[in-house]
Design an enzyme around this catalytic site. Structure first.
Site, PDB file in Angstrom:
ATOM      1  N   ILE A 169       0.854  -1.193   0.076  1.00  0.00           N
ATOM      2  CA  ILE A 169      -0.016   0.067  -0.251  1.00  0.00           C
ATOM      3  C   ILE A 169       0.941   1.053   0.056  1.00  0.00           C
ATOM      4  CG2 ILE A 169      -1.818   1.136   1.097  1.00  0.00           C
ATOM      5  CD1 ILE A 169      -2.939  -1.329   2.396  1.00  0.00           C
ATOM      6  N   ASP A 170       0.633   1.932  -1.271  1.00  0.00           N
ATOM      7  CA  ASP A 170       1.567   3.157  -1.293  1.00  0.00           C
ATOM      8  C   ASP A 170       0.783   4.303  -0.590  1.00  0.00           C
ATOM      9  OD1 ASP A 170       3.375   1.663  -2.414  1.00  0.00           O
ATOM     10  OD2 ASP A 170       2.827   2.227  -4.479  1.00  0.00           O
ATOM     11  N   ILE A 171       1.400   5.159   0.379  1.00  0.00           N
ATOM     12  CA  ILE A 171       0.679   6.070   0.827  1.00  0.00           C
ATOM     13  C   ILE A 171       1.150   7.633   0.787  1.00  0.00           C
ATOM     14  CG2 ILE A 171      -0.045   7.059   3.218  1.00  0.00           C
ATOM     15  CD1 ILE A 171      -1.517   4.576   2.485  1.00  0.00           C
TER      16      ILE A 171
ATOM     17  N   ARG B 263      -2.409   5.441  -2.720  1.00  0.00           N
ATOM     18  CA  ARG B 263      -2.134   5.522  -4.058  1.00  0.00           C
ATOM     19  C   ARG B 263      -1.742   4.078  -4.706  1.00  0.00           C
ATOM     20  NH1 ARG B 263      -1.301  11.048  -5.758  1.00  0.00           N
ATOM     21  NH2 ARG B 263      -2.041  12.274  -4.224  1.00  0.00           N
TER      22      ARG B 263
END
Length: 264
Positions: A134-136, A147
């Site tokens: 999970i890109d934050i 994102r």
């Protein structure tokens, strides 16, 4: 008291690929060439790292499948547990990667677009081999926004915590929490973000993005609840001019960082 012969938690170098070249980014942009992939794998073999993660950051953005020929070259040289992510879009690719010797598959963009892929992958190879990345990115109002597609696309979710719970329920065996704003900056992990996710995740959370030094790794585990720490720039660059020199901390250093961070 942990032995100084082994790391008390997993410390994971992250190598980024773009069009077959090994690069390092800053805040998911400005990729700079940092060396040869296979040579880097051999160096980390010699340093006896706990686990190695390779992310092809251009694959999903360009709609490409994993480069299986290149990954096969890596698995032939890699003597440590290997995690791979980039361009994975179906369970057949997941099975093929594991059959080639990849221990864990890291799924990001495809999982955000079609969460059912996580369940399909877990059914194919087991949850222990499925990592959801999970890109934050921090919002203007101080919140956090997930994102995908190399950070270019916002992910629709009720909240970050709800997104994490959904992926765990779907079958993710681990969550790789990657902070876009800290990527490549060496400014330190975002421990507030890390705590938010670790409090709701019932599976191991790997902190990634911004690790400043070995002490920061210890703090992520002892104070923020991470199960493992991943880093790119920390293990790639040396000195103020960011000269490329691959490195990896000795177990005694990691143990000391954990001990120091555990003191109230």
């Amino acid at each position: 008291m942990p032995s100084d012969s082994f790391n008390p938690f997993r410390v994971i170098p992250v190598l980024l690929l773009e069009e077959g070249r090994l690069v390092k980014t800053i805040r998911f942009s400005k990729p700079s060439y940092v060396g040869d992939l296979i040579n880097s794998v051999r160096i980390f073999n010699e340093k006896e790292v706990d686990e190695l993660a390779i992310l092809d950051i251009g694959a999903s953005k360009r709609g490409l499948s994993p480069n299986f020929d290149l990954i096969k070259d890596v698995t032939n040289e890699c003597f440590m547990p290997l995690a791979y992510g980039g361009g994975i879009s179906d369970a057949n690719q997941v099975r093929k990667l594991v059959e080639m010797g990849v221990e864990k598959v890291i799924i990001n963009s495809a999982a955000m677009a079609r969460p059912a892929l996580v369940s399909e992958a877990a059914k194919e190879v087991g949850s222990q081999s499925v990592v959801v990345s999970i890109d934050i990115k921090k919002t203007l109002f101080g919140g956090y926004q997930a994102r995908s597609v190399s950070g270019t696309k916002k992910v629709a979710a009720a909240s970050l915590q709800a997104l994490v719970k959904d992926f765990v329920e779907a079958g993710a065996g681990e969550i790789l929490l990657n902070n876009i704003d800290r990527d490549g900056t060496l400014l330190g992990y975002d421990h507030a973000l890390l705590k938010q996710v670790c409090t709701v995740a019932s599976v191991p959370v790997i902190s990634c993005g911004g690790a400043a030094d070995v002490a920061d790794l210890g703090k992520a585990v002892a104070q923020s609840g991470a199960s493992a720490c991943a880093a790119g720039a920390l293990f790639t660059f040396r000195g103020p001019h960011r000269a490329v020199l691959l490195s990896y901390p000795k177990p005694a250093e990691v143990n000391e960082a954990l001990r120091t961070s555990s003191i109230p």
